[in-house]
Design a protein around this motif. Sequence first.
Motif, PDB file in Angstrom:
ATOM      1  N   UNK A  33     -11.610  24.462  -8.873  1.00 38.15           N
ATOM      2  CA  UNK A  33     -12.954  24.046  -8.469  1.00 38.15           C
ATOM      3  C   UNK A  33     -13.502  23.092  -9.524  1.00 38.15           C
ATOM      4  N   UNK A  34     -12.860  21.963  -9.678  1.00 35.41           N
ATOM      5  CA  UNK A  34     -13.237  21.063 -10.761  1.00 35.41           C
ATOM      6  C   UNK A  34     -14.597  20.439 -10.494  1.00 35.41           C
ATOM      7  N   UNK A  35     -15.489  20.673 -11.431  1.00 34.87           N
ATOM      8  CA  UNK A  35     -16.800  20.065 -11.436  1.00 34.87           C
ATOM      9  C   UNK A  35     -16.959  19.483 -12.830  1.00 34.87           C
ATOM     10  N   UNK A  36     -16.940  18.197 -12.940  1.00 38.76           N
ATOM     11  CA  UNK A  36     -16.941  17.550 -14.244  1.00 38.76           C
ATOM     12  C   UNK A  36     -18.329  17.195 -14.752  1.00 38.76           C
ATOM     13  N   UNK A  37     -19.369  17.734 -14.124  1.00 34.40           N
ATOM     14  CA  UNK A  37     -20.728  17.399 -14.541  1.00 34.40           C
ATOM     15  C   UNK A  37     -21.417  18.614 -15.113  1.00 34.40           C
ATOM     16  N   UNK A  38     -22.011  18.503 -16.230  1.00 35.81           N
ATOM     17  CA  UNK A  38     -21.931  17.410 -17.196  1.00 35.81           C
ATOM     18  C   UNK A  38     -20.692  17.563 -18.072  1.00 35.81           C
ATOM     19  N   UNK A  39     -20.225  16.480 -18.652  1.00 34.02           N
ATOM     20  CA  UNK A  39     -19.061  16.578 -19.532  1.00 34.02           C
ATOM     21  C   UNK A  39     -19.406  17.352 -20.800  1.00 34.02           C
ATOM     22  N   UNK A  40     -18.388  17.974 -21.400  1.00 33.64           N
ATOM     23  CA  UNK A  40     -18.617  18.778 -22.596  1.00 33.64           C
ATOM     24  C   UNK A  40     -17.385  18.742 -23.499  1.00 33.64           C
ATOM     25  N   UNK A  41     -17.597  19.105 -24.760  1.00 36.37           N
ATOM     26  CA  UNK A  41     -16.528  19.241 -25.749  1.00 36.37           C
ATOM     27  C   UNK A  41     -16.602  20.642 -26.334  1.00 36.37           C
ATOM     28  N   UNK A  42     -15.454  21.203 -26.674  1.00 39.52           N
ATOM     29  CA  UNK A  42     -15.381  22.450 -27.429  1.00 39.52           C
ATOM     30  C   UNK A  42     -14.578  22.134 -28.673  1.00 39.52           C
ATOM     31  N   UNK A  43     -15.156  22.412 -29.838  1.00 41.39           N
ATOM     32  CA  UNK A  43     -14.472  22.077 -31.080  1.00 41.39           C
ATOM     33  C   UNK A  43     -14.547  23.239 -32.062  1.00 41.39           C
ATOM     34  N   UNK A  44     -13.580  23.273 -32.960  1.00 34.81           N
ATOM     35  CA  UNK A  44     -13.620  24.225 -34.050  1.00 34.81           C
ATOM     36  C   UNK A  44     -14.219  23.513 -35.256  1.00 34.81           C
ATOM     37  N   UNK A  45     -15.218  24.143 -35.872  1.00 27.66           N
ATOM     38  CA  UNK A  45     -15.909  23.514 -36.990  1.00 27.66           C
ATOM     39  C   UNK A  45     -15.606  24.206 -38.311  1.00 27.66           C
ATOM     40  N   UNK A  46     -14.837  25.258 -38.264  1.00 25.91           N
ATOM     41  CA  UNK A  46     -14.458  26.009 -39.456  1.00 25.91           C
ATOM     42  C   UNK A  46     -13.473  27.091 -39.066  1.00 25.91           C
ATOM     43  N   UNK A  47     -13.172  27.975 -40.014  1.00 26.53           N
ATOM     44  CA  UNK A  47     -12.187  29.025 -39.744  1.00 26.53           C
ATOM     45  C   UNK A  47     -12.643  29.960 -38.629  1.00 26.53           C
TER      46      UNK A  47
END
Length: 149
Positions: A33-47
Amino acid sequence: MRTAFDFSPLYRNTVGFDRFAALLDNAAQSSNNTNNYPPYDIETTGENTYAITIAAAGFAESELDITSESGMLVVKGKKEKTNEERKYLYQGIAFRSFERKFQLADHVKVTGANLENGLLRIDLLKEIPEAMKPKKISINSKNLLDQRA
């Protein structure tokens, strides 16, 4: 089209991963069920720290709602309808409401949120309780020799 997976080999070698199959099934279902709105990022910022950044251009803080409950982070954006009538030559900006859900791992909690330059950043922290951290177990072989004598 759904593809069935056989998780029985996984269960032979693991203990306590009962939710794992359900998580994989939910991930497969949400990718269909791909809904690409709104786009987002998931990142690691530390351990043990993470950040989710959502492109929420055009949304005010009052139009965004962030809730975290039972391992689920839900971000909602609700755009209010305006009575102002406009005549567009071209309309490419999507001012529509949205809802994004993120499954959080055990012991991950939301530590804060910030809206700046149209980007909503949600900071996360994984805090492992002291009782769950690895412990050194000493081997007491001296007592075994004393009991035999």
